[in-house]
Design a protein around this motif. Structure first.
Motif, mmCIF file in Angstrom:
data_model
loop_
_atom_site.group_PDB
_atom_site.id
_atom_site.type_symbol
_atom_site.label_atom_id
_atom_site.label_comp_id
_atom_site.label_asym_id
_atom_site.label_seq_id
_atom_site.Cartn_x
_atom_site.Cartn_y
_atom_site.Cartn_z
ATOM 1 N N THR A 61 -2.566 7.046 -4.637
ATOM 2 C CA THR A 61 -2.772 6.293 -3.410
ATOM 3 C C THR A 61 -3.330 4.939 -3.824
ATOM 4 O O THR A 61 -4.321 4.886 -4.565
ATOM 5 C CB THR A 61 -3.737 7.029 -2.472
ATOM 6 N N VAL A 62 -2.678 3.862 -3.377
ATOM 7 C CA VAL A 62 -3.076 2.515 -3.802
ATOM 8 C C VAL A 62 -3.124 1.567 -2.616
ATOM 9 O O VAL A 62 -2.457 1.781 -1.601
ATOM 10 C CB VAL A 62 -2.116 1.957 -4.875
ATOM 11 N N ALA A 63 -3.908 0.515 -2.773
ATOM 12 C CA ALA A 63 -4.036 -0.528 -1.759
ATOM 13 C C ALA A 63 -3.506 -1.844 -2.315
ATOM 14 O O ALA A 63 -3.511 -2.063 -3.537
ATOM 15 C CB ALA A 63 -5.505 -0.683 -1.352
ATOM 16 N N ALA A 84 0.842 -1.201 0.000
ATOM 17 C CA ALA A 84 0.000 0.000 0.000
ATOM 18 C C ALA A 84 0.877 1.251 0.000
ATOM 19 O O ALA A 84 1.985 1.253 0.538
ATOM 20 C CB ALA A 84 -0.908 -0.001 1.221
ATOM 21 N N TYR A 85 0.361 2.302 -0.601
ATOM 22 C CA TYR A 85 1.087 3.574 -0.650
ATOM 23 C C TYR A 85 0.081 4.710 -0.606
ATOM 24 O O TYR A 85 -0.948 4.668 -1.276
ATOM 25 C CB TYR A 85 1.930 3.681 -1.935
ATOM 26 N N THR A 86 0.407 5.740 0.177
ATOM 27 C CA THR A 86 -0.407 6.944 0.250
ATOM 28 C C THR A 86 0.371 8.085 -0.384
ATOM 29 O O THR A 86 1.528 8.333 -0.023
ATOM 30 C CB THR A 86 -0.740 7.294 1.717
ATOM 31 N N ALA A 87 -0.250 8.750 -1.331
ATOM 32 C CA ALA A 87 0.403 9.865 -2.024
ATOM 33 C C ALA A 87 0.892 10.897 -1.013
ATOM 34 O O ALA A 87 0.192 11.221 -0.050
ATOM 35 C CB ALA A 87 -0.565 10.503 -3.017
ATOM 36 N N GLY A 111 -3.233 -5.333 -3.755
ATOM 37 C CA GLY A 111 -4.141 -6.102 -4.606
ATOM 38 C C GLY A 111 -4.771 -5.314 -5.737
ATOM 39 O O GLY A 111 -5.324 -5.902 -6.663
ATOM 40 N N GLU A 112 -4.700 -3.986 -5.659
ATOM 41 C CA GLU A 112 -5.251 -3.194 -6.763
ATOM 42 C C GLU A 112 -4.445 -3.459 -8.023
ATOM 43 O O GLU A 112 -3.265 -3.783 -7.968
ATOM 44 C CB GLU A 112 -5.240 -1.696 -6.429
ATOM 45 N N ARG A 113 -5.100 -3.299 -9.156
ATOM 46 C CA ARG A 113 -4.458 -3.533 -10.448
ATOM 47 C C ARG A 113 -4.309 -2.213 -11.199
ATOM 48 O O ARG A 113 -5.094 -1.299 -11.018
ATOM 49 C CB ARG A 113 -5.270 -4.507 -11.287
ATOM 50 N N GLY A 114 -3.289 -2.179 -12.014
ATOM 51 C CA GLY A 114 -3.043 -1.001 -12.837
ATOM 52 C C GLY A 114 -2.345 -1.411 -14.102
ATOM 53 O O GLY A 114 -2.101 -2.597 -14.360
ATOM 54 N N ARG A 115 -2.000 -0.411 -14.897
ATOM 55 C CA ARG A 115 -1.303 -0.661 -16.157
ATOM 56 C C ARG A 115 -0.056 0.203 -16.217
ATOM 57 O O ARG A 115 -0.127 1.421 -16.030
ATOM 58 C CB ARG A 115 -2.225 -0.336 -17.325
ATOM 59 N N MET A 116 1.080 -0.413 -16.420
ATOM 60 C CA MET A 116 2.327 0.310 -16.550
ATOM 61 C C MET A 116 2.404 0.879 -17.954
ATOM 62 O O MET A 116 2.282 0.143 -18.935
ATOM 63 C CB MET A 116 3.498 -0.655 -16.313
ATOM 64 N N ILE A 117 2.568 2.191 -18.040
ATOM 65 C CA ILE A 117 2.567 2.813 -19.370
ATOM 66 C C ILE A 117 3.958 3.261 -19.800
ATOM 67 O O ILE A 117 4.184 3.510 -20.974
ATOM 68 C CB ILE A 117 1.588 4.008 -19.442
ATOM 69 N N ARG A 118 4.895 3.373 -18.863
ATOM 70 C CA ARG A 118 6.232 3.804 -19.220
ATOM 71 C C ARG A 118 7.211 3.372 -18.113
ATOM 72 O O ARG A 118 6.906 3.484 -16.947
ATOM 73 C CB ARG A 118 6.266 5.318 -19.363
ATOM 74 N N VAL A 119 8.378 2.910 -18.511
ATOM 75 C CA VAL A 119 9.419 2.549 -17.574
ATOM 76 C C VAL A 119 10.548 3.564 -17.730
ATOM 77 O O VAL A 119 10.989 3.840 -18.846
ATOM 78 C CB VAL A 119 9.964 1.131 -17.859
ATOM 79 N N LEU A 120 10.991 4.119 -16.616
ATOM 80 C CA LEU A 120 12.077 5.096 -16.635
ATOM 81 C C LEU A 120 13.312 4.467 -15.995
ATOM 82 O O LEU A 120 13.305 4.136 -14.823
ATOM 83 C CB LEU A 120 11.666 6.350 -15.861
ATOM 84 N N ASP A 121 14.355 4.292 -16.763
ATOM 85 C CA ASP A 121 15.624 3.750 -16.281
ATOM 86 C C ASP A 121 15.494 2.411 -15.568
ATOM 87 O O ASP A 121 16.071 2.207 -14.522
ATOM 88 C CB ASP A 121 16.347 4.766 -15.387
ATOM 89 N N GLY A 122 14.677 1.546 -16.087
ATOM 90 C CA GLY A 122 14.744 0.210 -15.642
ATOM 91 C C GLY A 122 13.774 -0.498 -14.880
ATOM 92 O O GLY A 122 13.851 -1.524 -14.401
#
Length: 94
Positions: free
Chosen positions: A79-81, A13-16, A83-94
């Motif tokens: 802010t994410v919990a 989990a992460y809070t902005a 198990g939530e799903r997302g889509r990676m749209i860009r990778v920066l340096d690896g």
């Protein structure tokens, strides 16, 4: 910075942390103030609206002094919990 369509699942989990982050439009002038000591590709910048924040060097015309945004950029965090799903749209340096 190739676009990607990989699905991701949140493992921690992460809070902005920043409610009003730096955002740039292509062509905006910014003042690069310093590079991060550990991740030197991230630069602390002052934007045209006086907002400050981290900007990846690949979004800027240069890595020191006065630079120009070469494309739109936002440092907006999510802010994410677990198990939530997302889509990676860009990778920066690896």
């Amino acid at each position: 910075m190739e676009p990607s369509s990989h699905e991701v699942i949140v493992r921690e989990a992460y809070t902005a942390q920043y409610s009003d982050p730096i955002a740039l439009r292509r062509g905006d002038a910014v003042q690069v103030q310093r590079a991060d000591a550990e991740f030197t590709e991230w630069l602390w910048c002052l934007g045209p609206d006086e907002k400050e924040g981290w900007v990846h060097h690949s979004f800027l015309s240069q890595s020191s002094g006065r630079a120009v945004a070469i494309c739109d950029y936002s440092a907006k965090e999510l802010t994410v919990a677990v198990g939530e799903r997302g889509r990676m749209i860009r990778v920066l340096d690896g």
